[in-house]
Design a protein around this motif. Sequence first.
Motif, short mmCIF file in Angstrom:
data_model
loop_
_atom_site.label_atom_id
_atom_site.label_comp_id
_atom_site.label_asym_id
_atom_site.label_seq_id
_atom_site.Cartn_x
_atom_site.Cartn_y
_atom_site.Cartn_z
N LEU A 271 0.82 -1.21 0.00
CA LEU A 271 0.00 0.00 0.00
C LEU A 271 0.86 1.26 0.00
N ARG A 272 1.98 1.22 0.68
CA ARG A 272 2.86 2.40 0.69
C ARG A 272 3.47 2.64 -0.69
N ALA A 273 3.76 1.56 -1.42
CA ALA A 273 4.27 1.73 -2.78
C ALA A 273 3.20 2.39 -3.66
N LEU A 274 1.96 1.98 -3.50
CA LEU A 274 0.86 2.61 -4.24
C LEU A 274 0.65 4.05 -3.79
N HIS A 275 0.83 4.28 -2.50
CA HIS A 275 0.65 5.63 -1.95
C HIS A 275 1.67 6.60 -2.55
N GLU A 276 2.89 6.12 -2.78
CA GLU A 276 3.91 6.97 -3.39
C GLU A 276 3.49 7.39 -4.80
N LEU A 277 2.88 6.48 -5.55
CA LEU A 277 2.39 6.81 -6.88
C LEU A 277 1.25 7.83 -6.81
N VAL A 278 0.43 7.70 -5.79
CA VAL A 278 -0.66 8.66 -5.59
C VAL A 278 -0.09 10.04 -5.28
N LYS A 279 0.91 10.09 -4.41
CA LYS A 279 1.51 11.39 -4.03
C LYS A 279 2.19 12.06 -5.22
N ARG A 280 2.71 11.25 -6.15
CA ARG A 280 3.37 11.79 -7.34
C ARG A 280 2.38 12.02 -8.47
N GLN A 281 1.10 11.81 -8.19
CA GLN A 281 0.02 12.02 -9.15
C GLN A 281 0.17 11.14 -10.39
N VAL A 282 0.76 9.96 -10.19
CA VAL A 282 0.88 8.99 -11.27
C VAL A 282 -0.44 8.27 -11.48
N GLN A 283 -1.12 7.97 -10.39
CA GLN A 283 -2.39 7.27 -10.47
C GLN A 283 -3.18 7.47 -9.19
N GLN A 284 -4.47 7.15 -9.26
CA GLN A 284 -5.29 7.09 -8.06
C GLN A 284 -5.37 5.65 -7.60
N CYS A 285 -5.78 5.45 -6.36
CA CYS A 285 -5.92 4.09 -5.86
C CYS A 285 -7.02 4.04 -4.80
N CYS A 286 -7.95 3.14 -5.00
CA CYS A 286 -9.03 2.92 -4.05
C CYS A 286 -8.73 1.65 -3.25
N ILE A 287 -9.07 1.64 -1.97
CA ILE A 287 -8.98 0.41 -1.20
C ILE A 287 -10.37 0.09 -0.63
N ALA A 288 -10.59 -1.18 -0.35
CA ALA A 288 -11.86 -1.62 0.23
C ALA A 288 -11.58 -2.68 1.28
#
Length: 301
Positions: free
Chosen positions: A149-166
């Motif tokens: 999740l932190r790896a995905l979060h880094e992409l979110v912070k860099r505006q590379v992609q969005q990510c939803c969790i459930a």
Amino acid sequence: MFKLDEAKLQAVLKQLHQAIYNHERWHNDLIRTIICQQPHDHHDMAKDAHRRCRFGQWYYNDVPTEVRDHQAFLAIRTEHKHMHQLATQLLATAATKAAIAPHDYDAFANALDRLRLEIQTLSREIEESLYNHDPLTGALNRIGMLTSLRALHELVKRQVQQCCIAIMDLDHFKVINDSYGHAVGDKVLSASVRYLMDHLRPYDKVFRYGGEEFLISLPSTDLKAGHTMIERIREELGKPPLAFHGSKPIPLTVSFGLAMLDPEVNVEETIRRADKALYAAKSAGRNCSRKWDAVNSTPLA
């Protein structure tokens, strides 16, 4: 993810290790034949040499369908066949006593390296399925959840992609255990998670968060799309029944809480938001999903 139980996957990994050993022996014999100018094995000059070597015999004959259809396994086929074609050319040149051109040998060596990379990838993916997954459900275990999740979060912070969790919770799971026994409860748990994983995208991940709760990461997905995806799964899960007690179907519903990975807060806070949304779904009567509204800090239907 390989859809095999632990014992079968262990057997496949053992067979793969033996196939790798056989491949190494084949390569050593090939180099020795060329350097020492010895007679070659006639199997190596056949058009289907890639099927005749001991690695090829394993690859084309002894692998379960669940592994055979996996992308990492399929990637080996082209590289293995191409490497054998180049090996045949080297043996044909060596048989004439002519010197092998450096670019011909380099082409073979490069093909060999690519093949071994694909084989190593398959081996690592099998090992990951064996050692990084919950043995009952096949979901990823909790150990690597925050790292992923932190790896995905880094992409979110860099505006590379969005990510939803459930977060998914099986409704009234304790009642199922108490009414039918833990063995039946395990079947319900395993079948529901298997259904979930079968209806997600290949790059989505499911983690066993705790007990009957599972966390799902949905990369490149906004809250609206994530909610649509989760609602489709929720409505269809359990139709038809996933488990039976004798001939009696066991009813099952699930609840979900969703939240977006937020660049302004850490991963743990996003998990708490999804958890609060899940609690709102349970409070609303279960068998539904709720989304976390980051603007108003409240769950929404």
